[in-house]
Design an enzyme around this catalytic site. Structure first.
Site, PDB file in Angstrom:
ATOM      1  N   LYS A 174       0.565  -1.286  -0.209  1.00  0.00           N
ATOM      2  CA  LYS A 174       0.006  -0.199   0.086  1.00  0.00           C
ATOM      3  C   LYS A 174       0.786   1.195  -0.120  1.00  0.00           C
ATOM      4  O   LYS A 174       0.811   2.300  -0.719  1.00  0.00           O
ATOM      5  CB  LYS A 174      -1.312  -0.312   1.006  1.00  0.00           C
ATOM      6  CG  LYS A 174      -1.575   0.845   1.595  1.00  0.00           C
ATOM      7  CD  LYS A 174      -2.321   1.092   2.763  1.00  0.00           C
ATOM      8  CE  LYS A 174      -1.472   1.482   3.953  1.00  0.00           C
ATOM      9  NZ  LYS A 174      -1.192   2.835   3.961  1.00  0.00           N
ATOM     10  N   ARG A 195      -0.028  14.733  13.277  1.00  0.00           N
ATOM     11  CA  ARG A 195       0.930  14.106  11.700  1.00  0.00           C
ATOM     12  C   ARG A 195       0.794  15.613  11.105  1.00  0.00           C
ATOM     13  O   ARG A 195      -0.017  16.034  10.665  1.00  0.00           O
ATOM     14  CB  ARG A 195      -0.262  13.273  11.039  1.00  0.00           C
ATOM     15  CG  ARG A 195      -0.223  12.323  11.905  1.00  0.00           C
ATOM     16  CD  ARG A 195      -0.967  10.924  11.212  1.00  0.00           C
ATOM     17  NE  ARG A 195      -0.496  10.683  10.285  1.00  0.00           N
ATOM     18  CZ  ARG A 195      -0.746   9.701   9.612  1.00  0.00           C
ATOM     19  NH1 ARG A 195      -1.157   9.302   9.467  1.00  0.00           N
ATOM     20  NH2 ARG A 195       0.630   8.865   8.317  1.00  0.00           N
ATOM     21  N   ARG A 209      -8.613  -0.306   3.809  1.00  0.00           N
ATOM     22  CA  ARG A 209      -7.860   0.542   3.925  1.00  0.00           C
ATOM     23  C   ARG A 209      -6.134  -0.531   3.406  1.00  0.00           C
ATOM     24  O   ARG A 209      -6.205   0.691   2.737  1.00  0.00           O
ATOM     25  CB  ARG A 209      -7.522   1.696   5.253  1.00  0.00           C
ATOM     26  CG  ARG A 209      -9.085   2.211   6.050  1.00  0.00           C
ATOM     27  CD  ARG A 209      -8.375   3.921   6.155  1.00  0.00           C
ATOM     28  NE  ARG A 209      -7.594   4.774   5.466  1.00  0.00           N
ATOM     29  CZ  ARG A 209      -6.795   5.462   5.953  1.00  0.00           C
ATOM     30  NH1 ARG A 209      -6.565   5.924   7.796  1.00  0.00           N
ATOM     31  NH2 ARG A 209      -5.747   6.145   6.029  1.00  0.00           N
TER      32      ARG A 209
HETATM   33  C1  EPZ Z   1       4.325   7.044   6.075  1.00  0.00           C
HETATM   34  O1  EPZ Z   1       3.288   8.498   6.719  1.00  0.00           O
HETATM   35  C2  EPZ Z   1       3.471   5.810   6.462  1.00  0.00           C
HETATM   36  N1  EPZ Z   1       1.690   6.273   5.458  1.00  0.00           N
HETATM   37  C3  EPZ Z   1       2.930   5.684   7.463  1.00  0.00           C
HETATM   38  O2  EPZ Z   1       2.135   3.808   8.033  1.00  0.00           O
HETATM   39  C4  EPZ Z   1       3.759   5.332   8.646  1.00  0.00           C
HETATM   40  O3  EPZ Z   1       3.909   4.705  10.101  1.00  0.00           O
HETATM   41  C5  EPZ Z   1       4.785   6.066   8.575  1.00  0.00           C
HETATM   42  O4  EPZ Z   1       5.022   6.907   6.930  1.00  0.00           O
HETATM   43  C6  EPZ Z   1       6.093   6.086   9.344  1.00  0.00           C
HETATM   44  O5  EPZ Z   1       6.790   5.111   8.612  1.00  0.00           O
HETATM   45  C7  EPZ Z   1       2.511   6.070   3.988  1.00  0.00           C
HETATM   46  O6  EPZ Z   1       2.661   6.069   3.111  1.00  0.00           O
HETATM   47  C8  EPZ Z   1       0.885   5.932   2.945  1.00  0.00           C
HETATM   48  P1  EPZ Z   1       6.090  10.267   8.807  1.00  0.00           P
HETATM   49  P2  EPZ Z   1       3.875  10.020   6.794  1.00  0.00           P
HETATM   50  O7  EPZ Z   1       5.696  11.307   7.509  1.00  0.00           O
HETATM   51  O8  EPZ Z   1       4.914   9.844   5.504  1.00  0.00           O
HETATM   52  C9  EPZ Z   1       6.626  13.855  11.763  1.00  0.00           C
HETATM   53  C10 EPZ Z   1      -0.053   3.057   7.392  1.00  0.00           C
HETATM   54  O9  EPZ Z   1      -0.968   2.370   8.753  1.00  0.00           O
HETATM   55  N2  EPZ Z   1       6.311  14.404  10.348  1.00  0.00           N
HETATM   56  O10 EPZ Z   1       7.355   9.627   8.148  1.00  0.00           O
HETATM   57  O11 EPZ Z   1       2.904  10.099   7.128  1.00  0.00           O
HETATM   58  C11 EPZ Z   1       5.498  12.433  12.013  1.00  0.00           C
HETATM   59  O12 EPZ Z   1       4.452  13.517  12.905  1.00  0.00           O
HETATM   60  C12 EPZ Z   1       0.654   4.178   8.124  1.00  0.00           C
HETATM   61  O13 EPZ Z   1       0.270   2.656   6.348  1.00  0.00           O
HETATM   62  C13 EPZ Z   1       6.476  16.140  11.017  1.00  0.00           C
HETATM   63  O14 EPZ Z   1       6.687  15.350  12.596  1.00  0.00           O
HETATM   64  O15 EPZ Z   1       4.987   9.437   8.232  1.00  0.00           O
HETATM   65  C14 EPZ Z   1       5.668  11.052  12.476  1.00  0.00           C
HETATM   66  O16 EPZ Z   1       5.932  11.675  13.893  1.00  0.00           O
HETATM   67  C15 EPZ Z   1       0.386   4.855   9.031  1.00  0.00           C
HETATM   68  N3  EPZ Z   1       6.613  16.863  10.317  1.00  0.00           N
HETATM   69  C16 EPZ Z   1       7.004  11.538  11.763  1.00  0.00           C
HETATM   70  O17 EPZ Z   1       7.649  12.599  10.826  1.00  0.00           O
HETATM   71  C17 EPZ Z   1       5.999  16.307   8.490  1.00  0.00           C
HETATM   72  O18 EPZ Z   1       6.195  17.547   8.355  1.00  0.00           O
HETATM   73  C18 EPZ Z   1       7.551  10.351  10.395  1.00  0.00           C
HETATM   74  O19 EPZ Z   1       6.256  10.646  10.144  1.00  0.00           O
HETATM   75  C19 EPZ Z   1       6.470  15.363   8.588  1.00  0.00           C
HETATM   76  C20 EPZ Z   1       6.092  14.274   9.488  1.00  0.00           C
END
Ligand code: EPZ
Length: 418
Positions: free
Chosen positions: A22, A121, A397
């Site tokens: 996904k 997020r 999902r």
């Molecule tokens: C991706 O989300 C995945 N989703 C998530 O999977 C996964 O948990 C996550 O990466 C971490 O591996 C998809 O790929 C669609 P991040 P993403 O940006 O990109 C903080 C699932 O169950 N952050 O790596 O949103 C954020 O709050 C989902 O399939 C900021 O602070 O994750 C988090 O604490 C859930 N500012 C950390 O970074 C930003 O601008 C990791 O988030 C972006 C993120």
């Protein structure tokens, strides 16, 4: 509102074919916005998140249809539009259209994304990264409006290796002028898969999987065929199911190297796991020992998306285990439902203390997010008697008709449609 009825306690036996990931397919679908030709993605699961992403392409004039498990996409007639919350509210990945829109059309107007409620997020890393490419970004009225008229490829430093921000910045640079270097970028297998896809279609993305990615702008991308990487989180979910209740469960078409932290923890706890190049064979162990400490980390650390499922497993291991959720500030909310089933779990902020073994008992529980929801399925498979799981839409999902795969392994599960 569909729900599952599961009669737990049976041992699992059989094979599970893992399909495309996904979290690789969603950014690849977004990337198709900048490809004016037909793209065919093979071995794609049917997921509501994928449907939500395809809806965004179709609303702009793109063509997207399934032929069995092939996803055929053609955005030659796609024209940009203000993508409002009707389209973005369903999933976090809707954010990933910003990069391709900027690459192809030098502008983007997208409402804030939705997605699993596992934390605040924020999107600051996306915004800062795009600004490093001289994109001007306005955030008001729940919308993100980007003007890329003066954008140019450049160096970008990420404060945190965000998966989505890395993907957005790669895609914003693919058709840009010059070279973008992304420092401290995410290294997940899904990042490598997006880079591979872009390169197969004629792009130039180097260094994916390391903490520095280089993107050389090209004039355009071509169409073609692509086999996305297999879903390591779905594979890990079934691996844990096998470690919990497996007589013998065989996972086909997986890449064991994507699951090393989980394999290591399961083996340390006493599970029987055999790895070869494309398969994993797992059997439950009767003497499951607690795992002292597990911390979720960016790849290649322990994946946050397997944390809920692993906590269910630890509830069935003798002794006291500690899990620290470093990635999201609110990713233990499913444990209240597990406590209803008899699990001994204490949560304080980002730390969960799990005391096993407490026999799980049948209950009526509700899924509130994707991975927390599938954790309740695993718990119900362990619990003697009939459990009822509401909120199956969250599970749909990220898992393609999970009840079919589980039935194939001998689980007594049925989906009741309301
Ligand atoms: C991706 O989300 C995945 N989703 C998530 O999977 C996964 O948990 C996550 O990466 C971490 O591996 C998809 O790929 C669609 P991040 P993403 O940006 O990109 C903080 C699932 O169950 N952050 O790596 O949103 C954020 O709050 C989902 O399939 C900021 O602070 O994750 C988090 O604490 C859930 N500012 C950390 O970074 C930003 O601008 C990791 O988030 C972006 C993120």
């Amino acid at each position: 509102m569909d729900r599952f009825i599961i009669n737990g306690g049976n041992l699992l036996e059989g094979n599970v074919q893992i399909k495309g990931a996904k979290n690789a397919i969603l950014p690849i679908i977004a990337c198709c916005i900048m490809i004016k030709a037909e793209v065919t993605l093979h071995e794609c699961p049917h997921l509501s998140d994928i449907e939500a992403m395809l809806k965004i392409l179709r609303a702009g004039g793109g063509i997207a249809k399934y032929e069995e498990d092939c996803l055929i996409i053609n955005c030659k007639n796609f024209t940009p539009y203000c993508i409002d919350s009707e389209y973005t509210g369903a999933l976090r990945a809707s954010l990933f259209v910003i990069g391709p829109l900027l690459s192809a059309f030098k502008s983007a107007s997208v409402s804030y994304p939705g997605g699993c409620e596992i934390g605040l997020r924020p999107i600051d890393l996306h915004i800062t990264g795009l600004k490093s490419l001289s994109v001007s970004v306005e955030r008001s009225n729940g919308k993100i409006t980007c003007d890329g008229i003066n954008m140019k490829n450049s160096d970008v430093f990420l404060d945190f290796p965000s998966v989505g921000a890395t993907e957005n910045i790669i895609m914003a640079s693919v058709l840009g002028k010059g070279v973008t270097r992304i420092y401290n970028c995410a290294k997940e297998p899904e990042i490598c898969d997006l880079a591979n896809f872009i390169n197969v279609m004629g792009g130039k993305v180097y260094g994916a999987g390391t903490d520095k990615i280089t993107v050389e702008g090209v004039v355009s991308l071509s169409g073609g065929h692509y086999f996305p990487t297999k879903d390591r989180i779905v594979a890990g979910t079934f691996l844990i199911a096998g470690a919990l209740m497996g007589k013998e469960v065989v996972l086909d078409k997986v890449n064991p190297s994507h699951l090393l932290p989980l394999n290591e923890k399961l083996i340390a706890s006493g599970a029987s796991i055999i790895l070869d190049s494309r398969r994993i064979i797992v059997k439950k162990s009767l003497k499951r020992r607690a795992v002292k400490r597990t911390e979720t980390r960016p790849y290649p650390g322990f994946p946050t998306d397997l944390q809920p499922q692993f906590v269910v497993y630890l509830s069935q291991c003798r002794g006291c285990s500690v899990v620290v959720e470093n990635m999201f500030e609110n990713r233990f909310n499913y444990t209240a439902q597990l406590q209803k089933m008899g699990a001994d779990i204490t949560v304080k902020d980002r730390v969960a203390i799990i005391k096993g073994v407490k026999k799980l008992t049948q209950s009526r529980v509700e899924a509130k997010d994707l991975r927390g929801g599938v954790a309740l399925v695993l718990a119900s498979i362990c619990a003697e008697g009939e459990s009822e799981i509401w909120g199956v839409r969250h599970i749909d999902r990220g898992y393609d008709s999970i009840e079919k795969d589980l039935e194939g392994l001998g689980v007594q599960i049925k989906r009741l449609k309301n």
